[in-house]
Design an enzyme around this catalytic site. Sequence first.
Site, short mmCIF file in Angstrom:
data_model
loop_
_atom_site.label_atom_id
_atom_site.label_comp_id
_atom_site.label_asym_id
_atom_site.label_seq_id
_atom_site.Cartn_x
_atom_site.Cartn_y
_atom_site.Cartn_z
N GLY A 55 0.78 -1.23 0.00
CA GLY A 55 0.00 0.00 0.00
C GLY A 55 0.81 1.27 0.00
O GLY A 55 0.42 2.27 -0.59
N ASP A 116 -4.56 3.48 10.34
CA ASP A 116 -5.93 3.23 10.76
C ASP A 116 -5.90 3.08 12.28
O ASP A 116 -5.84 4.07 13.00
CB ASP A 116 -6.50 2.00 10.06
CG ASP A 116 -7.99 1.80 10.29
OD1 ASP A 116 -8.54 2.35 11.27
OD2 ASP A 116 -8.62 1.08 9.50
N LYS A 144 -6.96 7.77 9.54
CA LYS A 144 -8.41 7.60 9.70
C LYS A 144 -8.87 8.30 10.98
O LYS A 144 -8.24 8.18 12.03
CB LYS A 144 -8.76 6.12 9.75
CG LYS A 144 -10.23 5.87 9.45
CD LYS A 144 -10.53 4.40 9.29
CE LYS A 144 -10.39 3.99 7.86
NZ LYS A 144 -10.93 2.63 7.63
N VAL A 167 -11.89 2.82 3.01
CA VAL A 167 -11.29 3.69 2.01
C VAL A 167 -10.34 2.90 1.13
O VAL A 167 -9.73 1.92 1.57
CB VAL A 167 -10.56 4.89 2.66
CG1 VAL A 167 -11.56 5.84 3.31
CG2 VAL A 167 -9.52 4.45 3.65
N ASP A 173 -6.22 -0.68 -0.83
CA ASP A 173 -6.89 -1.61 -1.75
C ASP A 173 -8.35 -1.86 -1.38
O ASP A 173 -8.77 -1.70 -0.24
CB ASP A 173 -6.15 -2.95 -1.77
CG ASP A 173 -6.31 -3.72 -0.48
OD1 ASP A 173 -7.00 -4.77 -0.49
OD2 ASP A 173 -5.76 -3.30 0.56
N ARG A 179 -5.43 -0.24 -5.98
CA ARG A 179 -4.34 0.49 -5.33
C ARG A 179 -3.81 1.63 -6.20
O ARG A 179 -3.31 2.62 -5.69
CB ARG A 179 -3.18 -0.44 -4.99
CG ARG A 179 -3.46 -1.40 -3.85
CD ARG A 179 -2.17 -2.16 -3.48
NE ARG A 179 -2.41 -3.28 -2.62
CZ ARG A 179 -2.52 -3.23 -1.30
NH1 ARG A 179 -2.43 -2.07 -0.69
NH2 ARG A 179 -2.72 -4.32 -0.59
#
Length: 189
Positions: A55, A116, A144, A167, A173, A179
């Site tokens: 990511g 996150d 987040k 998201v 992803d 991505r």
Amino acid sequence: METVANTHDLAKALANSDIVFDRATLEQAIRRMAVAMRADYRNDDVPVYLTIMHGGLPFAAQLAMEVGALGLDLEFDYLHATRYRGETSGGELVWKHRPATPLRNRRVLLADDILDEGHTLAAIRDWCLEQGAREVRIAALAVKKHDRCVQGVCADYVGVEVPDRYVFGYGMDYHEQGRNLPAIYALKD
């Protein structure tokens, strides 16, 4: 090796999503992050720049170019540690690749797509410190917005804040798809 078809339809997900941040906004945020990073690092103290795969790749590449344009050199390496393995919730941390660059007495800069809850980033940060890194900073394209973050884990450089929804795009992803979308999308309820 047999390829397994992805049963999640990216086109349907996009149709059921809001664009949270477009490409121009994200590029502007990354430039702003680069300016802040440049102010924190001297030329004689080149940080080890660890991209967190998969990511973090699109974001980390762009951020590296922006800090390079400002005259900051980076020593590149990467790591691949995941808790998700294609799922939407995390499990135990699995290391797929550890950096080859020695971290002892080095400043380390982790570049990832999203912070996150922070379990993965906390484990990676702790591992870097166990390897003798004298400092570990985190650059996250997105953070987040919620109150569930692991205590003590925060990004030192933040691009944007995203809603507490699923998201994807710009490195994040949708079931291992999307991505490379040039924006951040959030699924509607």
